[in-house]
Design a protein around this motif. Structure first.
Motif, PDB file in Angstrom:
ATOM      1  N   GLN A 146       0.792 -14.543   2.461  1.00  0.00           N
ATOM      2  CA  GLN A 146      -0.399 -14.922   1.705  1.00  0.00           C
ATOM      3  C   GLN A 146      -1.457 -13.819   1.628  1.00  0.00           C
ATOM      4  O   GLN A 146      -2.455 -13.976   0.925  1.00  0.00           O
ATOM      5  N   ILE A 147      -1.266 -12.711   2.323  1.00  0.00           N
ATOM      6  CA  ILE A 147      -2.314 -11.691   2.411  1.00  0.00           C
ATOM      7  C   ILE A 147      -2.708 -11.158   1.035  1.00  0.00           C
ATOM      8  O   ILE A 147      -3.886 -10.943   0.754  1.00  0.00           O
ATOM      9  N   LEU A 148      -1.728 -10.946   0.178  1.00  0.00           N
ATOM     10  CA  LEU A 148      -2.024 -10.354  -1.130  1.00  0.00           C
ATOM     11  C   LEU A 148      -2.425 -11.385  -2.182  1.00  0.00           C
ATOM     12  O   LEU A 148      -2.777 -10.998  -3.309  1.00  0.00           O
ATOM     13  N   LEU A 149      -2.425 -12.659  -1.845  1.00  0.00           N
ATOM     14  CA  LEU A 149      -2.825 -13.677  -2.816  1.00  0.00           C
ATOM     15  C   LEU A 149      -4.284 -13.519  -3.232  1.00  0.00           C
ATOM     16  O   LEU A 149      -4.581 -13.495  -4.439  1.00  0.00           O
ATOM     17  N   PRO A 150      -5.249 -13.394  -2.298  1.00  0.00           N
ATOM     18  CA  PRO A 150      -6.631 -13.162  -2.747  1.00  0.00           C
ATOM     19  C   PRO A 150      -6.805 -11.844  -3.485  1.00  0.00           C
ATOM     20  O   PRO A 150      -7.648 -11.737  -4.383  1.00  0.00           O
ATOM     21  N   VAL A 151      -6.010 -10.831  -3.130  1.00  0.00           N
ATOM     22  CA  VAL A 151      -6.073  -9.557  -3.861  1.00  0.00           C
ATOM     23  C   VAL A 151      -5.649  -9.787  -5.308  1.00  0.00           C
ATOM     24  O   VAL A 151      -6.295  -9.302  -6.250  1.00  0.00           O
ATOM     25  N   SER A 152      -4.586 -10.554  -5.510  1.00  0.00           N
ATOM     26  CA  SER A 152      -4.083 -10.805  -6.870  1.00  0.00           C
ATOM     27  C   SER A 152      -5.087 -11.588  -7.712  1.00  0.00           C
ATOM     28  O   SER A 152      -5.041 -11.543  -8.945  1.00  0.00           O
ATOM     29  N   GLN A 153      -5.997 -12.289  -7.039  1.00  0.00           N
ATOM     30  CA  GLN A 153      -7.019 -13.067  -7.764  1.00  0.00           C
ATOM     31  C   GLN A 153      -8.355 -12.332  -7.860  1.00  0.00           C
ATOM     32  O   GLN A 153      -9.372 -12.922  -8.220  1.00  0.00           O
ATOM     33  N   GLY A 154      -8.331 -11.034  -7.525  1.00  0.00           N
ATOM     34  CA  GLY A 154      -9.517 -10.219  -7.690  1.00  0.00           C
ATOM     35  C   GLY A 154     -10.574 -10.398  -6.624  1.00  0.00           C
ATOM     36  O   GLY A 154     -11.736 -10.037  -6.828  1.00  0.00           O
ATOM     37  N   LEU A 155     -10.194 -10.934  -5.451  1.00  0.00           N
ATOM     38  CA  LEU A 155     -11.178 -11.260  -4.420  1.00  0.00           C
ATOM     39  C   LEU A 155     -11.311 -10.193  -3.338  1.00  0.00           C
ATOM     40  O   LEU A 155     -12.080 -10.358  -2.398  1.00  0.00           O
ATOM     41  N   GLY A 156     -10.577  -9.106  -3.450  1.00  0.00           N
ATOM     42  CA  GLY A 156     -10.674  -8.064  -2.443  1.00  0.00           C
ATOM     43  C   GLY A 156      -9.511  -7.098  -2.541  1.00  0.00           C
ATOM     44  O   GLY A 156      -8.645  -7.222  -3.413  1.00  0.00           O
ATOM     45  N   PHE A 157      -9.510  -6.101  -1.623  1.00  0.00           N
ATOM     46  CA  PHE A 157      -8.389  -5.172  -1.525  1.00  0.00           C
ATOM     47  C   PHE A 157      -7.820  -5.278  -0.117  1.00  0.00           C
ATOM     48  O   PHE A 157      -8.456  -5.814   0.804  1.00  0.00           O
ATOM     49  N   SER A 158      -6.612  -4.767   0.070  1.00  0.00           N
ATOM     50  CA  SER A 158      -6.025  -4.763   1.418  1.00  0.00           C
ATOM     51  C   SER A 158      -5.121  -3.547   1.560  1.00  0.00           C
ATOM     52  O   SER A 158      -4.864  -2.818   0.585  1.00  0.00           O
ATOM     53  N   VAL A 159      -4.659  -3.332   2.771  1.00  0.00           N
ATOM     54  CA  VAL A 159      -3.740  -2.228   3.066  1.00  0.00           C
ATOM     55  C   VAL A 159      -2.558  -2.795   3.833  1.00  0.00           C
ATOM     56  O   VAL A 159      -2.745  -3.456   4.863  1.00  0.00           O
ATOM     57  N   LEU A 160      -1.349  -2.513   3.331  1.00  0.00           N
ATOM     58  CA  LEU A 160      -0.129  -3.048   3.925  1.00  0.00           C
ATOM     59  C   LEU A 160       0.985  -2.017   3.827  1.00  0.00           C
ATOM     60  O   LEU A 160       0.964  -1.150   2.949  1.00  0.00           O
ATOM     61  N   PRO A 161       2.005  -2.115   4.672  1.00  0.00           N
ATOM     62  CA  PRO A 161       3.192  -1.274   4.508  1.00  0.00           C
ATOM     63  C   PRO A 161       3.900  -1.614   3.206  1.00  0.00           C
ATOM     64  O   PRO A 161       3.865  -2.760   2.739  1.00  0.00           O
ATOM     65  N   ARG A 162       4.558  -0.629   2.644  1.00  0.00           N
ATOM     66  CA  ARG A 162       5.254  -0.842   1.373  1.00  0.00           C
ATOM     67  C   ARG A 162       6.305  -1.951   1.489  1.00  0.00           C
ATOM     68  O   ARG A 162       6.512  -2.718   0.538  1.00  0.00           O
ATOM     69  N   SER A 163       6.961  -2.055   2.633  1.00  0.00           N
ATOM     70  CA  SER A 163       7.982  -3.095   2.809  1.00  0.00           C
ATOM     71  C   SER A 163       7.390  -4.488   2.658  1.00  0.00           C
ATOM     72  O   SER A 163       8.047  -5.412   2.169  1.00  0.00           O
ATOM     73  N   SER A 164       6.120  -4.669   3.054  1.00  0.00           N
ATOM     74  CA  SER A 164       5.455  -5.971   2.908  1.00  0.00           C
ATOM     75  C   SER A 164       5.050  -6.221   1.464  1.00  0.00           C
ATOM     76  O   SER A 164       5.158  -7.336   0.959  1.00  0.00           O
ATOM     77  N   VAL A 165       4.566  -5.162   0.808  1.00  0.00           N
ATOM     78  CA  VAL A 165       4.143  -5.305  -0.588  1.00  0.00           C
ATOM     79  C   VAL A 165       5.327  -5.722  -1.457  1.00  0.00           C
ATOM     80  O   VAL A 165       5.192  -6.548  -2.366  1.00  0.00           O
ATOM     81  N   LYS A 166       6.497  -5.175  -1.162  1.00  0.00           N
ATOM     82  CA  LYS A 166       7.687  -5.505  -1.954  1.00  0.00           C
ATOM     83  C   LYS A 166       8.033  -6.985  -1.880  1.00  0.00           C
ATOM     84  O   LYS A 166       8.674  -7.524  -2.783  1.00  0.00           O
ATOM     85  N   ALA A 167       7.622  -7.640  -0.794  1.00  0.00           N
ATOM     86  CA  ALA A 167       7.961  -9.058  -0.614  1.00  0.00           C
ATOM     87  C   ALA A 167       7.017  -9.988  -1.371  1.00  0.00           C
ATOM     88  O   ALA A 167       7.276 -11.188  -1.461  1.00  0.00           O
ATOM     89  N   PHE A 168       5.903  -9.480  -1.930  1.00  0.00           N
ATOM     90  CA  PHE A 168       4.949 -10.340  -2.630  1.00  0.00           C
ATOM     91  C   PHE A 168       5.576 -10.847  -3.927  1.00  0.00           C
ATOM     92  O   PHE A 168       6.086 -10.057  -4.732  1.00  0.00           O
ATOM     93  N   PRO A 169       5.532 -12.166  -4.169  1.00  0.00           N
ATOM     94  CA  PRO A 169       6.269 -12.726  -5.325  1.00  0.00           C
ATOM     95  C   PRO A 169       5.614 -12.509  -6.684  1.00  0.00           C
ATOM     96  O   PRO A 169       6.230 -12.823  -7.697  1.00  0.00           O
ATOM     97  N   TYR A 170       4.360 -11.981  -6.723  1.00  0.00           N
ATOM     98  CA  TYR A 170       3.686 -11.791  -8.008  1.00  0.00           C
ATOM     99  C   TYR A 170       3.271 -10.329  -8.161  1.00  0.00           C
ATOM    100  O   TYR A 170       2.065 -10.006  -8.266  1.00  0.00           O
ATOM    101  N   PRO A 171       4.208  -9.409  -8.239  1.00  0.00           N
ATOM    102  CA  PRO A 171       3.866  -7.977  -8.283  1.00  0.00           C
ATOM    103  C   PRO A 171       3.066  -7.591  -9.516  1.00  0.00           C
ATOM    104  O   PRO A 171       2.318  -6.601  -9.482  1.00  0.00           O
ATOM    105  N   GLU A 172       3.181  -8.369 -10.584  1.00  0.00           N
ATOM    106  CA  GLU A 172       2.451  -8.030 -11.809  1.00  0.00           C
ATOM    107  C   GLU A 172       0.952  -8.296 -11.669  1.00  0.00           C
ATOM    108  O   GLU A 172       0.160  -7.851 -12.522  1.00  0.00           O
ATOM    109  N   GLN A 173       0.540  -8.978 -10.613  1.00  0.00           N
ATOM    110  CA  GLN A 173      -0.865  -9.321 -10.427  1.00  0.00           C
ATOM    111  C   GLN A 173      -1.588  -8.378  -9.451  1.00  0.00           C
ATOM    112  O   GLN A 173      -2.766  -8.587  -9.150  1.00  0.00           O
TER     113      GLN A 173
END
Length: 280
Positions: free
Chosen positions: A213-240
């Protein structure tokens, strides 16, 4: 137990390399300690009392348990037993499916994985709550063995359509997570060295310890975050989301840790080989 099996004090003494009075004295000490008679003597033989029978059965159980333990220690089966692993949440997402495949291949192996930040992983290893851990920092701890597995790149993750400049980051605020400040400090120090004065100077727009869920608020424009690339790849909405193009990319070294003077069971050889393949 020997006395019950031989039914004879003299033969028991010979078997145990004791004197006959020594055997009798040992029985008397047991009776005194338990405050119960253990034998009913008649002539040169005896029968067990109810207390003696219970003690004899207990002795048989203990002997069986000891034999089973000795056998288990002598036969460290690499395809059987529990594997207790601690790692970050991002690594758990990457590693857990691989460990389950290993368990399917060897059903007598069970996988116990604990997602935790680096400091908690180290503590788990030190307290024997996990046998091996995966961390992303060099540890100055002489009781722990540390082995390099490979590297994972850190990503500055932004909402789609925003510029990756310092003003934008300050306006958005930071979406924190268990390893968030550790990751963010490395990336922001490397890429905004004249502006970054500590993560505490950036407003926190949210905190969540559920990796998915970490990148969910990022996808909604509520902030930025920093994660390993392996975690980013697992996010189900990469287009957001979008990854900032970093002038100074940051790669984290990934380490395997375990206790130096606590030998790992043979089954951990399978886990170590799997980890080395993943980061090869």
């Amino acid at each position: 137990m020997s006395l019950v099996q031989t039914k004879h004090f003299t033969r028991t003494a010979q078997m145990l390399h004791m004197t006959q009075p020594g055997v009798s004295q040992h029985i008397k000490k047991l009776e005194t300690a338990l405050d119960k008679p253990l034998l009913n003597r008649y002539g040169k033989t005896f029968e067990l009392t109810p207390a003696g029978e219970r003690l004899y059965q207990f002795g048989l159980q203990q002997a069986d348990a000891e034999a089973e333990l000795v056998s288990a220690l002598a036969n460290d089966d690499q395809y059987r037993g529990a594997c207790k692993v601690a790692c970050s949440g991002s690594m758990a997402m990457q590693l857990y499916p691989q460990l389950l495949e290993l368990q399917k291949q060897y059903p007598a192996i069970t996988v116990n994985i604990e997602a935790a930040p680096n400091t908690a992983i180290i503590e788990r290893i030190q307290k024997n709550r996990s046998d091996i851990g995966i961390v992303t920092q060099l540890i100055a701890e002489p009781t722990l063995e540390q082995q390099v597995l490979g590297e994972d790149s850190l990503c500055l993750v932004l909402p789609v359509g925003v510029d990756a400049n310092w003003e934008t980051l300050l306006q958005l605020g930071f979406i924190d997570h268990p390893d968030g400040q550790h990751y963010a400090t490395q990336v922001l120090q490397a890429n905004f060295p004249e502006l970054y004065q500590g993560i505490e100077k950036i407003a926190t727009s949210g905190y969540i310890n559920q990796l998915s869920q970490i990148l969910l608020p990022v996808s909604q424009g509520l902030g930025f975050s920093v994660l390993p690339r392996s975690s980013v790849k697992a996010f189900p909405y990469p287009e957001q989301i979008q990854l900032a193009a970093l002038a100074s990319p940051v790669n984290e070294t990934v380490y395997l840790i375990y206790k130096k003077h606590r030998p790992l069971a043979a089954r951990y050889g399978l886990i170590k080989n799997l980890l080395l393949r993943l980061w090869a």
